[in-house]
Design a protein around this motif. Structure first.
Motif, PDB file in Angstrom:
ATOM      1  N   SER A   1      19.510  72.854  12.639  1.00  0.00           N
ATOM      2  CA  SER A   1      18.377  73.614  12.117  1.00  0.00           C
ATOM      3  C   SER A   1      17.143  72.753  11.899  1.00  0.00           C
ATOM      4  N   ASN A   2      17.229  71.473  12.275  1.00  0.00           N
ATOM      5  CA  ASN A   2      16.096  70.564  12.138  1.00  0.00           C
ATOM      6  C   ASN A   2      15.353  70.514  13.473  1.00  0.00           C
TER       7      ASN A   2
ATOM      8  N   ASN B   1      13.220  77.840  13.270  1.00  0.00           N
ATOM      9  CA  ASN B   1      13.721  76.487  13.547  1.00  0.00           C
ATOM     10  C   ASN B   1      14.996  76.559  14.381  1.00  0.00           C
TER      11      ASN B   1
ATOM     12  N   ARG C   1      12.424  66.620  18.298  1.00  0.00           N
ATOM     13  CA  ARG C   1      13.724  66.312  17.709  1.00  0.00           C
ATOM     14  C   ARG C   1      14.391  67.628  17.338  1.00  0.00           C
TER      15      ARG C   1
ATOM     16  N   GLN D   1      18.001  68.955  16.107  1.00  0.00           N
ATOM     17  CA  GLN D   1      19.347  68.684  15.624  1.00  0.00           C
ATOM     18  C   GLN D   1      19.754  69.796  14.678  1.00  0.00           C
TER      19      GLN D   1
ATOM     20  N   VAL E   1       6.910  70.642  11.645  1.00  0.00           N
ATOM     21  CA  VAL E   1       8.281  70.975  11.259  1.00  0.00           C
ATOM     22  C   VAL E   1       8.414  72.489  11.236  1.00  0.00           C
TER      23      VAL E   1
ATOM     24  N   VAL F   1      11.715  69.564  15.030  1.00  0.00           N
ATOM     25  CA  VAL F   1      10.465  68.877  14.725  1.00  0.00           C
ATOM     26  C   VAL F   1       9.748  68.553  16.027  1.00  0.00           C
TER      27      VAL F   1
END
Length: 237
Positions: A115-116, A43, A111, A113, A37, A118
């Motif tokens: 600020s996410n 990110n 993944r 999306q 993460v 991973v």
């Protein structure tokens, strides 16, 4: 310069909740995958643009659970039975002048999306919560050297200790809660314990001593009897 400052770019999410029983190298436990993460301000989708075109990554990380132990000029590698001493720079020991480690791990997906961000990783050898300081793509043409010599670790460890589940462990394994969340739980536990994660000086002993390790959300207890591992229980923590 004699000192350097590194920024943590991400954190590892792993089924290994403590360093005991973590595989010696990635790829030894098929179901032992995890995630990386990314953290602020790294990110960003732009930071991983093009990364999905690579199948494997070098993960540069910090040995955060052993760094306070300092470094040692010589160590006893587990692959040598914990008896022979080797220089620290001839080993992969975490007790180093600088607590930096590197692992070559398969990239299974991403993944992204907002600020996410991973990275979905394949079989790894990192404990949950490991701080990551860099990522580099693996280049087969430059870094794959089949003819290379590897000293005392030329071949992968056998990882063939037979694993048996007792009746109590079987009962716990069959509970619906376990099966619905972890369909490969039996195989994962078996693959981890088949590596015989006991300390090197304990291998070969038949003391019927109980061991315990935190894997996923389970406290797994086992012992070695007649050269095979018996899983005694697995309880939700």
């Amino acid at each position: 310069m004699t000192e350097f400052v590194f920024n943590q770019i991400g954190i590892i999410r792993s089924p290994y909740k403590e360093k005991f029983a973590v595989p010696r190298q990635p790829g030894l436990v098929e179901d032992g995958g995890g995630e990386l993460v990314l953290l602020l301000p790294y990110n960003q989708a732009d930071a991983v643009r093009g990364l999905s075109e690579f199948s494997h990554l070098w993960i540069i990380f910090i040995f955060h659970q052993t760094m306070e132990g300092g470094w040692r000029p010589t160590l006893r590698p587990p692959r040598l039975g914990g008896n022979a001493r080797m220089g620290v720079f001839a080993t992969r020991s975490p007790f180093r002048p600088n607590p930096l480690g590197m692992s070559l791990i398969a990239l299974k997906g991403m993944r992204v999306q907002g600020s996410n961000v991973v990275l979905e990783l394949g079989s790894l050898d990192l404990v949950d919560g490991t701080p990551v300081v860099d990522i580099k793509p693996y280049l087969p043409f430059a870094e794959s050297q089949p003819q290379a010599r590897a000293g005392f670790a030329q071949a992968a460890p056998s990882g063939n200790m037979p694993v048996h589940f007792t009746l109590e462990a079987e009962r716990q394994l069959q509970l619906q809660l376990h099966q619905s969340h972890y369909p490969q739980l039996r195989r994962f536990i078996s693959q981890v314990l088949a590596q015989d994660p006991r300390p090197a000086y304990r291998k070969g002993e038949e003391t019927k001593r109980d061991y315990a390790v935190w894997l996923l959300d389970f406290n797994v207890r086992w012992r070695v009897v007649n050269q095979r591992t018996e899983v005694l229980s697995l309880n939700l923590r």
